[in-house]
Scaffold this motif. Structure first.
Motif, PDB file in Angstrom:
ATOM      1  N   ARG A 479       0.874  -1.167   0.000  1.00  0.00           N
ATOM      2  CA  ARG A 479       0.000   0.000   0.000  1.00  0.00           C
ATOM      3  C   ARG A 479       0.918   1.226   0.000  1.00  0.00           C
ATOM      4  NH1 ARG A 479      -3.851  -1.648   4.893  1.00  0.00           N
ATOM      5  NH2 ARG A 479      -3.241   0.441   5.582  1.00  0.00           N
ATOM      6  N   LYS A 633     -11.138   0.953   3.966  1.00  0.00           N
ATOM      7  CA  LYS A 633     -10.734   0.484   2.647  1.00  0.00           C
ATOM      8  C   LYS A 633     -11.958   0.464   1.730  1.00  0.00           C
ATOM      9  CE  LYS A 633      -7.378  -2.456   2.295  1.00  0.00           C
ATOM     10  NZ  LYS A 633      -6.567  -3.693   2.295  1.00  0.00           N
ATOM     11  N   VAL A 667      -7.938   3.880   2.172  1.00  0.00           N
ATOM     12  CA  VAL A 667      -7.176   3.065   1.222  1.00  0.00           C
ATOM     13  C   VAL A 667      -8.113   2.685   0.082  1.00  0.00           C
ATOM     14  CG1 VAL A 667      -5.890   0.932   0.854  1.00  0.00           C
ATOM     15  CG2 VAL A 667      -5.686   2.144   3.023  1.00  0.00           C
ATOM     16  N   GLU A 669      -8.766   0.159  -2.888  1.00  0.00           N
ATOM     17  CA  GLU A 669      -8.350  -1.179  -3.319  1.00  0.00           C
ATOM     18  C   GLU A 669      -8.582  -1.371  -4.818  1.00  0.00           C
ATOM     19  OE1 GLU A 669      -8.956  -4.412  -0.013  1.00  0.00           O
ATOM     20  OE2 GLU A 669     -10.864  -3.416  -0.356  1.00  0.00           O
ATOM     21  N   GLN A 689      -3.773   0.781  -3.249  1.00  0.00           N
ATOM     22  CA  GLN A 689      -3.416  -0.642  -3.286  1.00  0.00           C
ATOM     23  C   GLN A 689      -3.978  -1.227  -4.569  1.00  0.00           C
ATOM     24  OE1 GLN A 689      -4.541  -2.967   0.163  1.00  0.00           O
ATOM     25  NE2 GLN A 689      -4.244  -4.915  -0.878  1.00  0.00           N
TER      26      GLN A 689
END
Length: 861
Positions: A479, A633, A667, A669, A689
């Motif tokens: 990440r 996330k 985050v 994804e 990520q």
């Protein structure tokens, strides 16, 4: 005169010499006598009655424990004093009788020696009176102590043996077959038969009369062996005199005369009723399920094998069915409720099926039924309907009403397998396929079941073995900081190196692990591995970053989750801040009370908490208020639709603002394109990520990334893997060509199964490049068949996968090499030349299976 004197002198000398010779002879005889007495342990005496004097031999002194003395002549009183006080009256009576009757007497009595030892002697005395001499008694005395003790021991042993013999729970017998008479029955017979020995002796046929009629015929057949001198061992049932049925073991031993004819039978019989009861109980324990009292897997396997080995066996069906939601019932209401449900289901099975079928419980929630002698093709389907009827009514447990539905898989003998392994494997495969189709459905096995179902089925079967064999391994996906590209964390992703399917991703097996409950063991395995790996990097002096680990919702129901994490950290001497726990929204919704409690404990330890796949659950924003997460996330479904759908882009931007407002890091994804990256950076997403920056990496490769510290975005659309590897000219397709793929051989063994869809991107005379959501290994022992339609012709190619490239978590690009003869290869090359020309002229190709889709991912969804 001198001559006379001389002669007299000579005579005197001769007499003296003769006398001396006689004396020597007597001495020799005396010595020999003493030696003989010593060897025989016999002494002798001569008693002078008138003078009350006894003349003892040396050995007699030794027997009495006295030292031989010359000139010592013990009298009667002294002799009597050496005897045991209790034996003196008997000796005196015998002595008096000897004097009166002047005959002989025998007496066994005890003496007490001077050292106190008690000995037994045998005393034999004879009265003797010469014509001129005084009366005497001549006696021999033998020490019989050792003999006496041996006799006493023998007597005691015989007494004990007799006592044991008469009190044994064994009936010992001897019967004369010529006279039809019983010589002997021990008392043990009465305890076994209830009849006395005399009753059995008086009635020769009584023994056979009490034998169970069903056992008498086989017993008589065995008894024929007695005629040939062979012992016979039989077990059979008898009716006790009380009417009780008992089991006995009979061992008959024949006795033949000199002509070889059977004249007598000896033997013994024992009661083995309790042994038979224990054997029955042990068999019950070995072959029946203790919870449901149905036959277990062992019994099922034996039954199936015996049906297959029966040469006269006709068609039969094997059905497997399992209970949906049993695991959820155990988790929600407790295992006692789940056990009660299994008992209730088993009770209905016995009521509805056992009269016509063999039924068994073969695993936790799985049952099996064998239906013999199938007459019509519809019979298995009707049996499946009967099983569904079992579940038509709800099950009542405590105050709850539970509606349970089964999934049913069916295979037929011999159509779907001629061995037990084949039948079981195909029945399980059909069961898995039935589960894929939905509850309350049944599926008869057919080779057309697709590859994906077959693969999922084998993964479920092999997963427990995978943990034991250490087939799982970890990869780490970085990440990065959105602004700087610095590696700030990584997610540990579990992989499986399956012996047949090669590398297997979590998308394929995690759901199966959840269903089987093995996800808890797998989660603990990942925690330990991650902590150990961080410690290894730390020891090498690397700039370590926190690693996130996915935790299953089921793990939060175990009270030991916190202690498991703490133990893993302590063993590797790590700070808690280096571990980040990821959980999904479904965990909060379904297990909120348990989860919040555990999260608070972990937070107090310093463990970071991330909410994964945010946006895919329910009541998401409400749940955010109940616990403060460190990281949010955003699910990749929002990210990957951002550059195509304005609404998804707006939702993503708002989610980022919401998380920042709650003081959480965000985050994103599954970032795979520059467009997604630019949009996320513009909306101030904290971390990225995805494949744009890095695929999941093995520990050694991730270690190299840590050394560099930063990552740059890459154009993942470049086909680096396949460039420079093409031997034949390839035709690039404007649109993917739809095709079906199936497996012909797996692990060098032929298999029969259905097909799965693939998209071919280009083709040459040597092979094709295709996209599939299936995860397949690069292996020479997996032979595939691809079928499609091109330029009006149906094309079939066999071959193997020679290279692969994962383009996303869901899709993989494969290089497929044909196994083809040169003649057909030349024909294919000519066709591709025509195809290339047609594509250059018009761009469209009729009578072909080209699919006009903007995205392979959308096609497979």
């Amino acid at each position: 005169m001198d001559e006379i004197n001389s002669q007299d002198g000579e005579n005197t000398t001769k007499d003296t010499a003769e006398y001396n010779s006689q004396q020597l002879e007597l001495t020799k005889i005396k010595n020999n006598l003493n030696q003989a007495q010593k060897i025989a342990n016999i002494g002798s005496l001569e008693y002078d009655i008138e003078n009350d004097r006894g003349f003892w031999s040396d050995q007699l002194f030794r027997i009495f424990g006295l030292k031989p003395q010359k000139g010592f002549f013990p009298d009667y009183k002294m002799y009597l004093s050496y005897l045991h006080p209790d034996d003196r009256p008997a000796f005196e009576n015998q002595f008096t009788r000897l004097l009166e009757e002047k005959d002989s007497v025998d007496l066994i009595c005890r003496i007490i020696r001077q050292d106190g030892e008690e000995r037994y002697i045998h005393h034999r005395a004879d009265y003797f009176a010469g014509e001129s001499g005084s009366p005497k008694i001549v006696a021999t005395i033998q020490d019989i102590t050792e003999k006496r003790r041996m006799e006493e021991k023998l007597y005691e042993n015989e007494r004990k043996i007799g006592q044991i013999y008469e009190n044994l729970d064994v009936g010992i017998y001897s019967a004369d077959l010529i006279e039809r008479k019983v010589f002997h029955f021990s008392r043990g017979v009465e305890g076994i038969f209830g009849y006395t020995a005399s009753e059995l002796i008086d009635n020769f046929d009584l023994w056979d009369e009490v034998i169970h009629p069903d056992d008498l015929q086989s017993l008589e057949a065995n008894r024929v062996n007695l005629i040939h001198g062979k012992s016979v061992r039989c077990q059979y049932r008898i009716f006790h005199k009380s009417g009780e049925l008992r089991w006995v073991n009979d061992h008959s031993i024949p006795y033949l005369d000199e002509r070889g004819e059977l004249i007598r039978v000896d033997g013994f019989v024992t009661d083995i009723t309790e042994q038979k009861w224990l054997e029955k109980r042990m068999r019950r324990m070995a072959f029946y399920d203790h919870l449901t009292d149905l036959p277990n897997r062992r019994y099922f396997d034996q039954k199936l094998q015996s049906l297959i080995e029966d040469d006269e066996q006709q068609n039969f069906a094997v059905l497997f069915f399992d209970l949906e939601r049993l695991k959820q019932i155990n988790d929600t209401f407790g295992h006692s409720s789940g056990d009660e449900l299994l008992r209730l289901v088993s009770h209905r099975i016995k009521e509805k099926l056992n009269s016509v079928c063999f039924s068994a419980r073969i695993s936790g929630d799985q049952f099996a039924v064998i239906m013999e002698y199938i007459q019509e093709k519809e019979d298995p389907a009707q049996l499946a309907d009967s099983i569904n009827q079992i579940f038509s009514e709800p099950f009542h447990i405590d105050s709850f009403e539970l509606n349970i539905t089964p999934s049913i898989g069916i295979s037929l003998y011999p159509d779907n397998g001629r061995t037990a392994d084949e039948l079981v494997r195909n029945t399980e495969s059909s069961l898995y396929h039935a589960k894929q189709r939905g509850n309350n459905r049944f599926q008869v096995y057919h080779p057309s079941m697709d590859i994906e179902s077959y693969k999922l089925f084998t993964l479920e079967q092999d997963m427990r073995k995978a943990i034991q064999n250490d087939e799982f391994f970890l990869e780490y996906q970085p990440r990065v900081d959105t602004k700087t590209g610095k590696i700030v964390s990584a997610e540990a992703l579990l992989r499986w190196n399956h012996p047949e399917w090669g590398r297997v991703s979590p998308l394929e097996f995690i759901t199966v692990a959840e269903e089987t409950g093995l996800i808890i063991n797998i989660g603990e395995y990942v925690l330990r591995k991650v902590c150990s790996q961080i410690y290894s990097w730390k020891e090498k002096g690397l700039s370590i970053v926190p690693i996130s680990v996915n935790i299953s919702p089921l793990s939060f129901l175990k009270s030991c989750l916190v202690s498991t994490i703490k133990k893993a950290l302590d063993e590797s001497h790590l700070d808690a801040s280096l571990i980040e726990i990821e959980l999904t929204e479904s965990s909060l919704i379904n297990y909120s009370e348990n989860v919040i409690s555990v999260l608070k404990e972990l937070g107090s330890m310093g463990v970071k908490i991330a909410l994964d796949d945010f946006g895919t659950g329910y009541s998401s924003i409400t749940q955010l208020k109940n616990y403060k997460f460190d990281v949010l996330k955003i699910d990749k479904t929002f990210i990957q639709a951002m550059d195509k759908n304005a609404e998804d882009a707006i939702i993503t931007a708002n989610l980022i603002q919401l998380a920042h407002g709650l003081n959480m890091k965000v985050v994103a994804e599954g970032v795979e394109t520059f467009e997604q990256f630019y949009s996320l950076r513009k909306n101030e997403c904290d971390q990225i990520q995805g494949y744009l920056f890095s695929k999941p990496l093995p520990p050694s490769a991730f270690e190299q990334k840590l050394l560099i510290g930063t990552l740059k975005p890459q154009n993942i659309k470049e086909d680096n893997v396949f460039k420079g590897l093409r031997k034949y000219v390839r035709v690039e397709f404007p649109y993917p060509l739809e095709a079906e793929m199936t497996i012909l051989e797996l692990n060098s063994k032929p298999v029969k199964m259905g097909s799965t869809k693939i998209l071919i991107e280009d083709m040459s005379a040597g092979g094709v490049k295709f996209v599939s959501k299936m995860k397949l290994p690069v292996r020479k022992d997996i032979i595939l068949l691809i079928e499609t339609k091109l330029l009006g012709e149906v094309l079939s190619f066999t071959g193997t996968i020679v290279r692969k490239d994962e383009i996303s978590d869901a899709l993989t690009n494969y290089g497929f090499q044909f196994i083809i003869e040169e003649g057909p290869r030349a024909e294919l090359a000519a066709m591709l030349d025509i195809l290339q020309s047609q594509l250059e002229q018009s761009g469209s190709v009729p009578e072909s299976r080209f699919i006009e889709t903007v995205s392979s991912l959308l096609y497979f969804e």
